[in-house]
Design a protein around this motif. Structure first.
Motif, PDB file in Angstrom:
ATOM      1  N   GLU A 192       0.710  -0.778  -0.045  1.00 32.73           N
ATOM      2  CA  GLU A 192      -0.230  -0.464   0.008  1.00 32.73           C
ATOM      3  C   GLU A 192       1.416   1.166  -0.145  1.00 32.73           C
ATOM      4  O   GLU A 192       0.735   2.724  -0.807  1.00 32.73           O
ATOM      5  N   PHE A 193       1.875   1.145   0.533  1.00 32.05           N
ATOM      6  CA  PHE A 193       2.384   2.611   0.464  1.00 32.05           C
ATOM      7  C   PHE A 193       4.044   1.857   0.411  1.00 32.05           C
ATOM      8  O   PHE A 193       4.590   1.091   0.076  1.00 32.05           O
ATOM      9  N   GLU A 194       5.308   3.102  -0.932  1.00 33.60           N
ATOM     10  CA  GLU A 194       5.716   3.199  -1.529  1.00 33.60           C
ATOM     11  C   GLU A 194       6.486   3.969  -0.314  1.00 33.60           C
ATOM     12  O   GLU A 194       6.691   5.212   0.174  1.00 33.60           O
ATOM     13  N   PHE A 195       8.005   3.309  -0.213  1.00 33.47           N
ATOM     14  CA  PHE A 195       8.934   3.876   0.803  1.00 33.47           C
ATOM     15  C   PHE A 195       9.945   4.718  -0.094  1.00 33.47           C
ATOM     16  O   PHE A 195      10.600   4.183  -0.916  1.00 33.47           O
ATOM     17  N   ALA A 196      10.995   5.672   0.068  1.00 32.70           N
ATOM     18  CA  ALA A 196      12.081   6.143  -0.717  1.00 32.70           C
ATOM     19  C   ALA A 196      13.557   5.875  -0.090  1.00 32.70           C
ATOM     20  O   ALA A 196      13.008   5.804   0.958  1.00 32.70           O
ATOM     21  N   ASP A 197      13.831   5.584  -1.416  1.00 30.90           N
ATOM     22  CA  ASP A 197      15.318   5.060  -1.453  1.00 30.90           C
ATOM     23  C   ASP A 197      16.256   5.890  -1.392  1.00 30.90           C
ATOM     24  O   ASP A 197      15.959   6.331  -2.175  1.00 30.90           O
ATOM     25  N   PRO A 198      17.768   6.189  -0.472  1.00 32.68           N
ATOM     26  CA  PRO A 198      18.974   6.679  -1.365  1.00 32.68           C
ATOM     27  C   PRO A 198      19.511   6.735  -2.572  1.00 32.68           C
ATOM     28  O   PRO A 198      19.882   5.313  -1.733  1.00 32.68           O
ATOM     29  N   ALA A 199      19.204   7.262  -3.117  1.00 34.32           N
ATOM     30  CA  ALA A 199      19.843   6.590  -4.392  1.00 34.32           C
ATOM     31  C   ALA A 199      21.398   8.029  -4.521  1.00 34.32           C
ATOM     32  O   ALA A 199      22.096   7.143  -5.503  1.00 34.32           O
ATOM     33  N   SER A 200      21.626   8.851  -4.045  1.00 30.08           N
ATOM     34  CA  SER A 200      22.816   9.161  -4.318  1.00 30.08           C
ATOM     35  C   SER A 200      24.012   8.828  -3.889  1.00 30.08           C
ATOM     36  O   SER A 200      23.509   8.126  -2.723  1.00 30.08           O
ATOM     37  N   ALA A 201      25.148   8.929  -4.084  1.00 32.65           N
ATOM     38  CA  ALA A 201      26.033   8.338  -3.182  1.00 32.65           C
ATOM     39  C   ALA A 201      26.684   8.360  -2.663  1.00 32.65           C
ATOM     40  O   ALA A 201      27.086   7.421  -1.194  1.00 32.65           O
ATOM     41  N   ASP A 202      26.330   9.578  -1.881  1.00 33.83           N
ATOM     42  CA  ASP A 202      26.020   9.916  -0.149  1.00 33.83           C
ATOM     43  C   ASP A 202      25.333   9.470   0.832  1.00 33.83           C
ATOM     44  O   ASP A 202      25.622  10.165   1.637  1.00 33.83           O
ATOM     45  N   GLY A 203      24.550   9.023   0.132  1.00 33.78           N
ATOM     46  CA  GLY A 203      23.026   8.822   0.866  1.00 33.78           C
ATOM     47  C   GLY A 203      22.327   9.938   1.325  1.00 33.78           C
ATOM     48  O   GLY A 203      21.475   9.754   2.212  1.00 33.78           O
ATOM     49  N   LYS A 204      22.296  11.722   0.681  1.00 33.47           N
ATOM     50  CA  LYS A 204      20.890  12.125   1.255  1.00 33.47           C
ATOM     51  C   LYS A 204      20.111  12.000   0.506  1.00 33.47           C
ATOM     52  O   LYS A 204      19.706  11.128  -0.674  1.00 33.47           O
ATOM     53  N   LEU A 205      19.049  12.336   0.962  1.00 36.54           N
ATOM     54  CA  LEU A 205      17.510  12.024   0.468  1.00 36.54           C
ATOM     55  C   LEU A 205      17.047  13.601   0.912  1.00 36.54           C
ATOM     56  O   LEU A 205      16.975  13.633   2.030  1.00 36.54           O
ATOM     57  N   TRP A 206      15.962  13.652  -0.528  1.00 36.15           N
ATOM     58  CA  TRP A 206      14.854  14.849   0.244  1.00 36.15           C
ATOM     59  C   TRP A 206      13.739  14.357  -0.074  1.00 36.15           C
ATOM     60  O   TRP A 206      13.039  14.183  -0.904  1.00 36.15           O
ATOM     61  N   LEU A 207      13.020  14.568   0.933  1.00 37.71           N
ATOM     62  CA  LEU A 207      11.652  14.432   1.088  1.00 37.71           C
ATOM     63  C   LEU A 207      10.397  15.445   0.428  1.00 37.71           C
ATOM     64  O   LEU A 207      11.164  16.302   1.648  1.00 37.71           O
ATOM     65  N   ARG A 208      10.311  15.829  -0.065  1.00 41.79           N
ATOM     66  CA  ARG A 208       9.019  17.258   0.062  1.00 41.79           C
ATOM     67  C   ARG A 208       7.700  16.570   0.184  1.00 41.79           C
ATOM     68  O   ARG A 208       6.757  15.123  -0.750  1.00 41.79           O
ATOM     69  N   LEU A 209       6.611  16.902   1.653  1.00 41.10           N
ATOM     70  CA  LEU A 209       5.040  16.893   1.250  1.00 41.10           C
ATOM     71  C   LEU A 209       4.249  17.889   0.244  1.00 41.10           C
ATOM     72  O   LEU A 209       4.570  18.803   1.283  1.00 41.10           O
ATOM     73  N   THR A 210       3.711  17.970  -0.489  1.00 38.02           N
ATOM     74  CA  THR A 210       2.674  18.957  -0.914  1.00 38.02           C
ATOM     75  C   THR A 210       1.628  19.036  -0.904  1.00 38.02           C
ATOM     76  O   THR A 210       0.401  17.941  -1.027  1.00 38.02           O
ATOM     77  N   LYS A 211       0.967  19.666   0.139  1.00 35.05           N
ATOM     78  CA  LYS A 211      -1.398  19.771  -0.106  1.00 35.05           C
ATOM     79  C   LYS A 211      -1.521  20.589  -1.117  1.00 35.05           C
ATOM     80  O   LYS A 211      -0.601  21.795  -1.836  1.00 35.05           O
ATOM     81  N   ARG A 212      -2.175  20.480  -1.924  1.00 35.53           N
ATOM     82  CA  ARG A 212      -2.789  20.610  -3.294  1.00 35.53           C
ATOM     83  C   ARG A 212      -4.846  20.496  -3.084  1.00 35.53           C
ATOM     84  O   ARG A 212      -5.511  19.929  -3.005  1.00 35.53           O
ATOM     85  N   LYS A 213      -5.000  21.927  -2.456  1.00 34.32           N
ATOM     86  CA  LYS A 213      -6.610  21.627  -2.177  1.00 34.32           C
ATOM     87  C   LYS A 213      -7.449  20.259  -0.846  1.00 34.32           C
ATOM     88  O   LYS A 213      -6.352  20.808  -0.445  1.00 34.32           O
ATOM     89  N   ASN A 214      -7.470  19.282  -1.524  1.00 36.43           N
ATOM     90  CA  ASN A 214      -7.415  18.550  -0.216  1.00 36.43           C
ATOM     91  C   ASN A 214      -7.001  17.405  -0.459  1.00 36.43           C
ATOM     92  O   ASN A 214      -7.508  15.811  -0.119  1.00 36.43           O
ATOM     93  N   GLU A 215      -6.207  17.614  -1.514  1.00 38.40           N
ATOM     94  CA  GLU A 215      -4.964  16.510  -1.604  1.00 38.40           C
ATOM     95  C   GLU A 215      -3.441  16.517  -0.854  1.00 38.40           C
ATOM     96  O   GLU A 215      -3.078  17.115  -1.353  1.00 38.40           O
ATOM     97  N   TYR A 216      -2.399  15.279  -0.338  1.00 39.51           N
ATOM     98  CA  TYR A 216      -1.582  15.689  -0.054  1.00 39.51           C
ATOM     99  C   TYR A 216      -0.707  14.723  -1.077  1.00 39.51           C
ATOM    100  O   TYR A 216      -1.258  13.784  -0.969  1.00 39.51           O
ATOM    101  N   GLU A 217       0.883  15.379  -1.901  1.00 43.92           N
ATOM    102  CA  GLU A 217       1.191  14.193  -2.792  1.00 43.92           C
ATOM    103  C   GLU A 217       2.831  14.425  -1.891  1.00 43.92           C
ATOM    104  O   GLU A 217       3.487  14.969  -1.389  1.00 43.92           O
ATOM    105  N   TYR A 218       2.855  12.502  -1.597  1.00 44.33           N
ATOM    106  CA  TYR A 218       4.391  12.163  -0.830  1.00 44.33           C
ATOM    107  C   TYR A 218       6.141  12.197  -2.248  1.00 44.33           C
ATOM    108  O   TYR A 218       5.155  11.361  -3.151  1.00 44.33           O
ATOM    109  N   ALA A 219       6.713  12.911  -1.993  1.00 49.85           N
ATOM    110  CA  ALA A 219       7.861  12.497  -2.899  1.00 49.85           C
ATOM    111  C   ALA A 219       9.174  12.833  -2.233  1.00 49.85           C
ATOM    112  O   ALA A 219       9.711  13.300  -1.823  1.00 49.85           O
ATOM    113  N   SER A 220      10.034  12.594  -3.206  1.00 52.80           N
ATOM    114  CA  SER A 220      11.728  12.347  -3.086  1.00 52.80           C
ATOM    115  C   SER A 220      13.055  12.578  -4.021  1.00 52.80           C
ATOM    116  O   SER A 220      11.798  12.282  -4.758  1.00 52.80           O
ATOM    117  N   SER A 221      13.855  13.249  -3.299  1.00 51.27           N
ATOM    118  CA  SER A 221      14.836  13.102  -4.588  1.00 51.27           C
ATOM    119  C   SER A 221      15.974  12.761  -4.124  1.00 51.27           C
ATOM    120  O   SER A 221      16.205  13.357  -3.104  1.00 51.27           O
TER     121      SER A 221
END
Length: 85
Positions: A1-30
């Motif tokens: 049911e859930f997707e997990f973010a995995d640190p893909a960069s060589a240094d192990g850093k991971l950016w997380l973003r939670l965005t709310k648009r009206k009544n919907e929340y979006e989870y993203a990573s970079s």
């Protein structure tokens, strides 16, 4: 049911973003803070006020522990160009 973010960069850093648009929340990573992968989007519904929290977890119960540091936590309104995505 859930997707997990995995640190893909060589240094192990991971950016997380939670965005709310009206009544919907979006989870993203970079891996670099510029190119984002959306993992999930959900409608909030009538569940009361939304609250933000941060949690780091290393999968299931039979995996080694990880060290995590959170830096630069921000909450801001969407810019006009971000609202229409």
């Amino acid at each position: 049911e859930f997707e997990f973010a995995d640190p893909a960069s060589a240094d192990g850093k991971l950016w997380l973003r939670l965005t709310k648009r009206k009544n919907e929340y979006e989870y993203a990573s970079s891996a670099d803070g510029r190119k984002w992968t959306v993992h999930q989007s959900r409608e909030w519904g009538g569940k009361g006020p939304a609250m933000i929290g941060i949690l780091a977890k290393n999968g299931g119960v039979d995996v080694p522990a990880i060290d995590v540091t959170f830096q630069d936590f921000r909450a801001r309104p969407l810019k006009a160009k971000e609202k229409g995505k």
